[in-house]
Structures are given as C-alpha cells and as structure tokens.
Design an enzyme around this catalytic site. Sequence first.
Site, PDB file in Angstrom:
ATOM      1  N   TYR A 175      43.725  51.931  26.024  1.00 18.33           N
ATOM      2  CA  TYR A 175      45.155  51.989  26.375  1.00 18.33           C
ATOM      3  C   TYR A 175      45.546  53.388  26.853  1.00 18.33           C
ATOM      4  O   TYR A 175      46.183  53.550  27.885  1.00 18.33           O
ATOM      5  CB  TYR A 175      45.989  51.567  25.168  1.00 18.33           C
ATOM      6  CG  TYR A 175      47.468  51.501  25.457  1.00 18.33           C
ATOM      7  CD1 TYR A 175      47.998  50.446  26.195  1.00 18.33           C
ATOM      8  CD2 TYR A 175      48.345  52.486  24.990  1.00 18.33           C
ATOM      9  CE1 TYR A 175      49.373  50.375  26.469  1.00 18.33           C
ATOM     10  CE2 TYR A 175      49.708  52.420  25.256  1.00 18.33           C
ATOM     11  CZ  TYR A 175      50.210  51.364  25.993  1.00 18.33           C
ATOM     12  OH  TYR A 175      51.567  51.302  26.261  1.00 18.33           O
ATOM     13  N   LYS A 179      46.801  54.434  30.716  1.00 16.89           N
ATOM     14  CA  LYS A 179      48.142  54.945  31.031  1.00 16.89           C
ATOM     15  C   LYS A 179      48.062  56.335  31.680  1.00 16.89           C
ATOM     16  O   LYS A 179      48.898  56.671  32.523  1.00 16.89           O
ATOM     17  CB  LYS A 179      49.012  54.971  29.776  1.00 16.89           C
ATOM     18  CG  LYS A 179      49.395  53.581  29.268  1.00 16.89           C
ATOM     19  CD  LYS A 179      50.258  52.812  30.264  1.00 16.89           C
ATOM     20  CE  LYS A 179      50.770  51.500  29.691  1.00 16.89           C
ATOM     21  NZ  LYS A 179      51.601  50.724  30.649  1.00 16.89           N
TER      22      LYS A 179
HETATM   23  P1  NDP Z   1      54.320  43.051  25.220  1.00 16.93           P
HETATM   24  O1  NDP Z   1      52.915  42.900  24.755  1.00 16.93           O
HETATM   25  O2  NDP Z   1      55.425  42.654  24.326  1.00 16.93           O
HETATM   26  O3  NDP Z   1      54.509  42.284  26.611  1.00 16.93           O
HETATM   27  C1  NDP Z   1      53.563  42.463  27.623  1.00 16.93           C
HETATM   28  C2  NDP Z   1      54.012  41.694  28.842  1.00 16.93           C
HETATM   29  O4  NDP Z   1      53.039  41.910  29.868  1.00 16.93           O
HETATM   30  C3  NDP Z   1      54.097  40.190  28.578  1.00 16.93           C
HETATM   31  O5  NDP Z   1      55.174  39.659  29.305  1.00 16.93           O
HETATM   32  C4  NDP Z   1      52.768  39.697  29.157  1.00 16.93           C
HETATM   33  O6  NDP Z   1      52.795  38.349  29.613  1.00 16.93           O
HETATM   34  C5  NDP Z   1      52.645  40.639  30.357  1.00 16.93           C
HETATM   35  N1  NDP Z   1      51.292  40.627  30.909  1.00 16.93           N
HETATM   36  C6  NDP Z   1      50.140  41.034  30.352  1.00 16.93           C
HETATM   37  N2  NDP Z   1      49.121  40.812  31.192  1.00 16.93           N
HETATM   38  C7  NDP Z   1      49.650  40.266  32.314  1.00 16.93           C
HETATM   39  C8  NDP Z   1      49.114  39.817  33.543  1.00 16.93           C
HETATM   40  N3  NDP Z   1      47.805  39.859  33.815  1.00 16.93           N
HETATM   41  N4  NDP Z   1      49.964  39.324  34.493  1.00 16.93           N
HETATM   42  C9  NDP Z   1      51.291  39.256  34.249  1.00 16.93           C
HETATM   43  N5  NDP Z   1      51.854  39.643  33.094  1.00 16.93           N
HETATM   44  C10 NDP Z   1      51.045  40.141  32.137  1.00 16.93           C
HETATM   45  O7  NDP Z   1      54.452  44.585  25.643  1.00 16.93           O
HETATM   46  P2  NDP Z   1      55.753  45.524  25.721  1.00 16.93           P
HETATM   47  O8  NDP Z   1      56.900  44.733  26.186  1.00 16.93           O
HETATM   48  O9  NDP Z   1      55.841  46.291  24.459  1.00 16.93           O
HETATM   49  O10 NDP Z   1      55.301  46.565  26.844  1.00 16.93           O
HETATM   50  C11 NDP Z   1      55.837  46.561  28.156  1.00 16.93           C
HETATM   51  C12 NDP Z   1      55.432  47.851  28.850  1.00 16.93           C
HETATM   52  O11 NDP Z   1      55.920  48.980  28.104  1.00 16.93           O
HETATM   53  C13 NDP Z   1      53.928  48.042  28.937  1.00 16.93           C
HETATM   54  O12 NDP Z   1      53.617  48.631  30.165  1.00 16.93           O
HETATM   55  C14 NDP Z   1      53.624  48.975  27.782  1.00 16.93           C
HETATM   56  O13 NDP Z   1      52.434  49.697  27.978  1.00 16.93           O
HETATM   57  C15 NDP Z   1      54.864  49.868  27.820  1.00 16.93           C
HETATM   58  N6  NDP Z   1      55.143  50.572  26.565  1.00 16.93           N
HETATM   59  C16 NDP Z   1      55.505  49.883  25.438  1.00 16.93           C
HETATM   60  C17 NDP Z   1      55.799  50.580  24.287  1.00 16.93           C
HETATM   61  C18 NDP Z   1      56.242  49.891  23.026  1.00 16.93           C
HETATM   62  O14 NDP Z   1      56.487  50.578  22.020  1.00 16.93           O
HETATM   63  N7  NDP Z   1      56.376  48.586  23.015  1.00 16.93           N
HETATM   64  C19 NDP Z   1      55.713  52.056  24.222  1.00 16.93           C
HETATM   65  C20 NDP Z   1      55.313  52.660  25.462  1.00 16.93           C
HETATM   66  C21 NDP Z   1      55.051  51.938  26.581  1.00 16.93           C
HETATM   67  P3  NDP Z   1      52.259  37.096  28.731  1.00 16.93           P
HETATM   68  O15 NDP Z   1      53.417  36.653  27.887  1.00 16.93           O
HETATM   69  O16 NDP Z   1      51.844  36.096  29.754  1.00 16.93           O
HETATM   70  O17 NDP Z   1      51.103  37.592  27.894  1.00 16.93           O
END
Ligand code: NDP
Length: 256
Positions: A175, A179
């Site tokens: 991860y 990033k």
């Molecule tokens: P979640 O795991 O809650 O959600 C991830 C999302 O990405 C889901 O909608 C998932 O879809 C989608 N996804 C994963 N793989 C694919 C793919 N191949 N094609 C399309 N969609 C895909 O993560 P978060 O909401 O927490 O994270 C969102 C962003 O924020 C990310 O980039 C993460 O790195 C970043 N982030 C999050 C933090 C946190 O504390 N939560 C902190 C810092 C950064 P599906 O439902 O189909 O699996």
Amino acid sequence: MSSVLWKSVLVTGSSRGIGLQLVTELARSCNRPGIIIATARDPTTSTDLQELSKTYPGVHIVKLDVDSQQSISSALEEVQSIVGNKGLNCLINNAAIGFSMDLNTVTPEAMMKTFQTNSVSPLFVSKTFLPLLQTAAAQSSGMGIHRAAVINISSILGSVEWTWGESANFKSYAYRTSKAALNMLTRCLAVDLGSDGILCMSLHPGWVKTDMGGPHEKLSGVLLWICCSVWRGQRNSSWNRSEETKTWPLPCPRTS
Ligand code: NDP
C-alpha cells in the site's frame, strides 16, 4: 448558481467508503456540479449508490473496473454520451485496495495487485479520459476545477517524509509504495497536462472510518473539507490544518 450547473465530476470506486461519501456530499451540496458520475465495478451491489441516483437528479451510475482497460473504454463511451460536447471537468481517482503486509508477509502477488489498482489504473483511467478533460479545459481559462482537473486520492502513508516515528509502525509495503508511486505519477501528469490547462493533484483524505480505514477513526469533516475545497478550485496540493480551520464549517447549508 446557474453558471456551475453544467459542470461535471466523475468519481471511481463509489460503491462504498470515501467514494460513496464524496458523491453523496457533492449531490447534496448547494453549489453542486450538474453532472455527477458515480462509477463502481459492480453498481448492483451498492444499494446506497442506487438510492442516491434515485434521490438526486444528475447523478449517473456507470460501471467501471479500473483494472480492466476494456471496462475503462466502455465507461468512456458512456460518459461521453452523458457529458456531450461540454467534456468532463473533474476526474477523481479514488478506487484503491489496501493490505497490511510486513516484511514477513508481503508477496510479489500482493505488490503487483496493489500497484495495478492503486498506481497503474489511475494512470490509464486518466489517459483514457484525457480527451474529455481536454474538451472541458478548452472551454475555459485559468487553472482549477472550474476548468479541468485530475484528483488522485492518495495517502500520507505514501509520503517518504512520514516514515519516521509512530507512522513507521504502519507496515504495508504494497500500500505505502503504491501510494508513493501514485504521488510521482500525479506530478508527472501535472507536468504533461499543465499546458492543456488541466490541474493534477494528490490529496490525502485524513484517516476515515471505512472498510479500508478500519473501525477506529472518523474524520468526515476532513473529507467534506476536501470535497468542497476541491470544488471551489483551491490549488493547495498539501494538507494544511490552518486552511481546514478557515473553511470549516462549510458556508453551504445542508438541503437534506
Ligand atoms: P474502501 O475499501 O472503503 O473502498 C474502496 C473502493 O474502491 C470501493 O468502492 C471498491 O469497490 C473500489 N475498488 C477497489 N478496486 C476497484 C477496481 N478494480 N475497480 C473499481 N473500483 C475498485 O476504501 P476507502 O473508501 O477508505 O478509500 C478510498 C480512497 O481513499 C483510496 O484511494 C484510499 O487509499 C484512500 N485513503 C483512505 C484512507 C482511510 O482512512 N480510509 C486514508 C488515506 C487514503 P468494490 O466495492 O467493488 O470493492
């Protein structure tokens, strides 16, 4: 108000977590973009997303698996028919995966899979949607979300500077390095697309309670700040607490 209604935003990974909250807050905003394209790799699994598109006009759901070029190309055609000759103003590359893997547990497969989704896919989604961003950029001047932008949702865990002290304890080779690569990708895109008037930036959303973020933290105010400050066209590419204080709470009252 009417001057912003034609503007459009696309968010990847909107089925849940931050992506879903971003499209929800955008849809509820009093100064909202006219077209909100919420993409998900399997929209049928997200009842929240279905509800959102029924509740708010201008919210379109498009199927998009960011790891599949075929899916990206199909989504482009669909988005083209939604935005027409106005183009796409803002692409938010939010979809990502995360595994906690230390030196003992990390595998080549986990590294490659994470790099594919978190680093390679945002590049090829951006590259495929570039003609739509260029179309939007050609219709305005200056630099900002009002014209055209690629916003990559990164993480402070990708910062090399942030690997000393307590943060060093978060062990995730896949991860963190994916990033860091995304941050460099953003900078390379910014250099290449600046002359087209397309703003490229990475944003760290804060630690948010989602499936990825885990059950311990909730900084939805930070998320809202990002959502609304990006929409206002601020160009800060780094996290700035004093700016947060100045712009939160939001001046825009909730309508629902
Ligand atoms: P979640 O795991 O809650 O959600 C991830 C999302 O990405 C889901 O909608 C998932 O879809 C989608 N996804 C994963 N793989 C694919 C793919 N191949 N094609 C399309 N969609 C895909 O993560 P978060 O909401 O927490 O994270 C969102 C962003 O924020 C990310 O980039 C993460 O790195 C970043 N982030 C999050 C933090 C946190 O504390 N939560 C902190 C810092 C950064 P599906 O439902 O189909 O699996």
